[in-house]
Design a protein around this motif. Structure first.
Motif, short mmCIF file in Angstrom:
data_model
loop_
_atom_site.label_atom_id
_atom_site.label_comp_id
_atom_site.label_asym_id
_atom_site.label_seq_id
_atom_site.Cartn_x
_atom_site.Cartn_y
_atom_site.Cartn_z
N LEU A 129 -0.14 -6.21 -6.39
CA LEU A 129 0.19 -5.32 -5.27
C LEU A 129 -0.81 -4.17 -5.26
CD1 LEU A 129 4.06 -5.08 -5.75
CD2 LEU A 129 2.77 -6.78 -4.46
N ARG A 130 -1.07 -3.67 -4.06
CA ARG A 130 -2.07 -2.60 -3.92
C ARG A 130 -1.60 -1.62 -2.86
NH1 ARG A 130 -7.38 -4.95 -1.80
NH2 ARG A 130 -5.95 -5.46 -0.12
N ARG A 131 -1.89 -0.36 -3.13
CA ARG A 131 -1.66 0.68 -2.12
C ARG A 131 -2.96 1.43 -1.92
NH1 ARG A 131 2.64 5.49 -2.63
NH2 ARG A 131 0.83 6.67 -3.23
N THR A 132 -3.38 1.53 -0.68
CA THR A 132 -4.59 2.27 -0.35
C THR A 132 -4.23 3.34 0.66
OG1 THR A 132 -5.12 0.70 1.39
CG2 THR A 132 -6.11 0.30 -0.76
N GLY A 133 -5.12 4.27 0.84
CA GLY A 133 -4.93 5.31 1.86
C GLY A 133 -3.66 6.10 1.67
N ARG A 134 -3.81 7.28 1.13
CA ARG A 134 -2.64 8.12 0.88
C ARG A 134 -2.66 9.32 1.77
NH1 ARG A 134 -4.26 6.02 -3.84
NH2 ARG A 134 -5.50 7.69 -4.62
N ALA A 142 -1.58 -8.27 -2.52
CA ALA A 142 -3.02 -8.44 -2.38
C ALA A 142 -3.51 -9.73 -3.03
CB ALA A 142 -3.75 -7.24 -3.00
N GLY A 143 -2.65 -10.39 -3.80
CA GLY A 143 -3.07 -11.61 -4.47
C GLY A 143 -2.14 -11.97 -5.59
N HIS A 195 -9.00 -8.84 -9.24
CA HIS A 195 -9.02 -8.91 -7.78
C HIS A 195 -10.40 -8.53 -7.28
CE1 HIS A 195 -7.99 -8.20 -3.59
NE2 HIS A 195 -6.88 -8.90 -3.82
N ALA A 196 -10.91 -9.28 -6.32
CA ALA A 196 -12.26 -9.05 -5.80
C ALA A 196 -12.44 -7.67 -5.17
CB ALA A 196 -12.60 -10.14 -4.77
N ASP A 197 -11.36 -7.08 -4.67
CA ASP A 197 -11.47 -5.77 -4.02
C ASP A 197 -11.32 -4.60 -4.99
OD1 ASP A 197 -11.82 -7.04 -1.60
OD2 ASP A 197 -9.71 -6.88 -1.02
N ALA A 198 -11.05 -4.87 -6.25
CA ALA A 198 -10.90 -3.79 -7.23
C ALA A 198 -12.23 -3.07 -7.42
CB ALA A 198 -10.40 -4.35 -8.54
N PRO A 222 -9.29 8.74 -5.96
CA PRO A 222 -9.11 8.56 -4.52
C PRO A 222 -8.95 7.10 -4.11
CG PRO A 222 -11.42 8.87 -5.02
CD PRO A 222 -10.67 9.04 -6.32
N GLY A 223 -9.21 6.18 -5.03
CA GLY A 223 -9.18 4.76 -4.70
C GLY A 223 -7.78 4.18 -4.65
N ALA A 224 -7.77 2.86 -4.68
CA ALA A 224 -6.51 2.12 -4.61
C ALA A 224 -5.71 2.26 -5.90
CB ALA A 224 -6.80 0.64 -4.33
N ILE A 225 -4.41 2.07 -5.76
CA ILE A 225 -3.51 1.99 -6.90
C ILE A 225 -2.95 0.58 -6.91
CG2 ILE A 225 -1.34 2.82 -7.90
CD1 ILE A 225 -1.99 5.56 -6.68
N TRP A 226 -3.00 -0.04 -8.08
CA TRP A 226 -2.65 -1.45 -8.24
C TRP A 226 -1.43 -1.60 -9.16
CZ3 TRP A 226 -5.80 -5.15 -5.87
CH2 TRP A 226 -7.00 -4.67 -5.35
N ILE A 227 -0.67 -2.66 -8.91
CA ILE A 227 0.47 -3.00 -9.76
C ILE A 227 0.52 -4.52 -9.88
CG2 ILE A 227 2.98 -2.95 -10.05
CD1 ILE A 227 3.08 -0.47 -8.29
N GLY A 228 0.68 -5.00 -11.10
CA GLY A 228 0.98 -6.40 -11.32
C GLY A 228 2.48 -6.52 -11.56
N VAL A 229 3.12 -7.46 -10.90
CA VAL A 229 4.57 -7.62 -11.04
C VAL A 229 4.90 -9.11 -11.13
CG1 VAL A 229 4.98 -7.50 -8.54
CG2 VAL A 229 6.83 -6.93 -10.10
N TRP A 230 5.82 -9.44 -12.03
CA TRP A 230 6.20 -10.84 -12.20
C TRP A 230 6.73 -11.39 -10.89
CZ3 TRP A 230 11.35 -13.11 -13.28
CH2 TRP A 230 11.25 -14.48 -13.56
#
Length: 173
Positions: free
Chosen positions: A168-173, A151-152, A84-87, A125-133
């Motif tokens: 999937l992405r989660r930012t800002g906690r 996110a893509g 992902h470009a934002d990673a 502190p950054g984003a947390i990502w998940i790939g899901v089918w």
């Protein structure tokens, strides 16, 4: 019980990964992976050596879920590898979280996810990502309820077979 994996767990985690792969994707969702592709994926991604390496690597967190003294699930988190470009460097990814079918619905999955998520939040502190089918609507709903947004997408390789996956992405906690 949820506990951090140790080196002696690598073989058990490999066996669990193979079992849950078949229970989830082959039997559960009925994905018709050709045997050669399944075998290649298992050898490359689910081997005991892969788990041993991740257990030994401080950049990864690996957990075992136990029920009645038996390992019945696992989770792996580590540096984000999703395309992902934002990673960004320092972002983390939930790479795997699976329970055997026999113990689903007992609350272990939620506790395993909470444990893994807390570790990821403490690490970076950054984003947390998940790939899901793309066909796993139940998991998608769960992750979205926990603040993850689509996110893509990308294609996940199982041998030469390509599965459509969501990022999937989660930012800002």
């Amino acid at each position: 019980m949820i506990r951090r994996a140790v080196a002696a767990d690598a073989d058990t985690l490999s066996r669990l990964a193979v079992t849950t792969f078949f229970e989830t994707f082959v039997d559960g969702f009925g994905i018709p992976y050709p045997p050669a592709d399944r075998d290649a994926y298992i050898a490359e991604k689910l081997a005991a050596a892969v788990f041993a390496g991740r257990i030994a690597d401080p950049a990864f967190g690996v957990w075992v879920a136990e029920h009645d003294g038996e390992a019945v699930g696992f989770a792996v988190a580590g540096p984000n590898g999703l395309p992902h470009a934002d990673a960004r460097d320092g972002d983390l990814e939930l790479k795997q979280l699976y329970l055997t079918r026999a113990v689903q619905g007992l609350g272990l999955g939620g506790r395993l996810f909470e444990t893994t998520l807390a570790w990821m939040e403490a690490q970076a502190p950054g984003a947390i990502w998940i790939g899901v089918w793309s066909g796993n609507l139940k998991a998608q709903r769960l992750y979205q309820a926990l603040g993850f947004e689509k996110a893509g997408g990308y294609q996940f390789r199982v041998g030469s077979w390509l599965d459509d996956e969501l990022i999937l992405r989660r930012t800002g906690r």
